[in-house]
Enzyme design. Structure first.
Site, mmCIF file in Angstrom:
data_model
loop_
_atom_site.group_PDB
_atom_site.id
_atom_site.type_symbol
_atom_site.label_atom_id
_atom_site.label_comp_id
_atom_site.label_asym_id
_atom_site.label_seq_id
_atom_site.Cartn_x
_atom_site.Cartn_y
_atom_site.Cartn_z
ATOM 1 N N CYS A 85 0.923 -1.200 0.293
ATOM 2 C CA CYS A 85 0.047 -0.041 0.150
ATOM 3 C C CYS A 85 1.035 1.241 -0.065
ATOM 4 O O CYS A 85 1.639 1.292 0.857
ATOM 5 C CB CYS A 85 -0.961 0.052 1.156
ATOM 6 S SG CYS A 85 -1.875 1.584 1.498
ATOM 7 N N CYS A 196 -0.949 3.748 -6.640
ATOM 8 C CA CYS A 196 -1.730 3.150 -5.468
ATOM 9 C C CYS A 196 -1.952 1.781 -6.004
ATOM 10 O O CYS A 196 -2.092 1.594 -7.298
ATOM 11 C CB CYS A 196 -3.020 3.843 -5.406
ATOM 12 S SG CYS A 196 -4.386 2.958 -4.492
HETATM 13 N N1 DGL Z 1 -3.943 0.384 -2.100
HETATM 14 C C1 DGL Z 1 -3.631 1.703 -1.308
HETATM 15 C C2 DGL Z 1 -2.376 2.501 -1.971
HETATM 16 O O1 DGL Z 1 -1.448 1.877 -2.634
HETATM 17 C C3 DGL Z 1 -5.051 2.369 -1.386
HETATM 18 C C4 DGL Z 1 -5.012 3.385 -0.452
HETATM 19 C C5 DGL Z 1 -6.283 3.843 0.328
HETATM 20 O O2 DGL Z 1 -7.083 2.857 0.779
HETATM 21 O O3 DGL Z 1 -6.934 5.034 -0.067
HETATM 22 O O4 DGL Z 1 -2.113 3.615 -1.677
#
Ligand code: DGL
Length: 268
Positions: A85, A196
């Site tokens: 993440c 993301c």
């Molecule tokens: N998968 C997360 C990232 O890479 C998403 C973040 C979120 O939950 O807003 O930033």
């Protein structure tokens, strides 16, 4: 401790799973790169869909949630942590490394370097959550490459929710992206970085709206390579030649998100 005991313990540790986590199902895009590169490793993936999205929360909240995610995996018994993440990495990777100093903690960051290096002095769009783009880590990255390209950070609040809802294509998503990218359809970009881990699941829709000539990059494969490098460095690669086991958990206990995670993992 005798030498043979020590070896037994080391071998046991090598066979422990790698813990991978995200605010939701997005981190599956990193897990699939990890399993492709190291199919013989065991994995536990934890998605915190009950609290997604992280990217629009405060820094304190994201730090608290990130520590809870990491602790969940550490209690299950993992040999390394992969923060799949970008948002959690920006908010907490340094603190996680301090707390879990006895194991490798690997984070992810927007794949700006390969995008900038790929196309001379290009216009590079960076799609990520508001927090990722606001935090110090991204500011450093921007400073490193800002002379070599025109870098255009674009926060995308709302996009993570499509993926969490299992909406990966269709008119509603395309309308959202058309509005989001309005400026860049008029003044096209050369590359787009998916900063993301949820976004690779909507890459075909992003490609369609930005245009086929835009090259798209994400950090999943680089993170998998870095994980392998760190495990090797620490003597933690699993010597087994058999295909490893993948366990998927989600904080939203209904089973629905774990099913979505399995579908996303197997779809590709
Ligand atoms: N998968 C997360 C990232 O890479 C998403 C973040 C979120 O939950 O807003 O930033």
């Amino acid at each position: 401790m005798s030498e043979s005991q020590k070896t037994d313990e080391e071998v046991q540790r090598q066979r422990l799973p790698i813990g991978v986590f995200d605010s939701g199902v997005g981190g599956i895009s990193v897990l699939r790169e990890l399993t492709a590169l190291m199919p013989n490793e065991n994995y536990i993936f934890y998605g915190d869909s009950a609290h997604a999205p992280y990217g629009t929360k405060t820094l304190e909240e994201v730090r608290r949630l990130t520590f809870a995610d990491a602790e969940y995996l550490v209690r299950l018994g993992v040999k390394a942590l992969v923060v799949a993440c970008n948002t959690a990495t920006s908010a907490a990777v340094t603190l996680l490394r301090e707390r879990y100093a006895d194991m490798p903690v690997i984070g992810i960051e927007p794949a700006l370097k390969p995008a900038v290096l790929s196309a001379g002095h290009a216009r590079v769009l960076v799609l990520a959550t508001p927090m990722t783009l606001r935090e110090e880590k991204f500011c450093h990255l921007l400073c490193r490459f800002k002379e070599q390209a025109e870098i255009l950070p674009l926060p995308c609040p709302g996009l993570v929710e499509f993926v969490e809802d299992g909406i990966l294509c269709g008119p509603k998503l395309e309308r959202f992206l058309t509005e989001l990218f309005a400026e860049y359809r008029e003044h096209p970009v050369d590359c787009a970085v998916l900063g993301c881990t949820h976004y690779p699941f909507v890459k075909p829709a992003i490609q369609k709206i930005l245009g086929e000539r835009v090259r798209i990059f994400d950090g999943g494969a680089g993170t998998a390579r870095e994980t392998k490098r760190r495990l090797r460095e620490c003597g933690l690669l699993n010597p087994s030649l058999q295909k490893g086991e993948i366990r998927l958990y989600n904080s939203q206990g209904s089973g629905e998100m774990a099913r979505l995670a399995r579908t996303l993992l197997e779809a590709l």
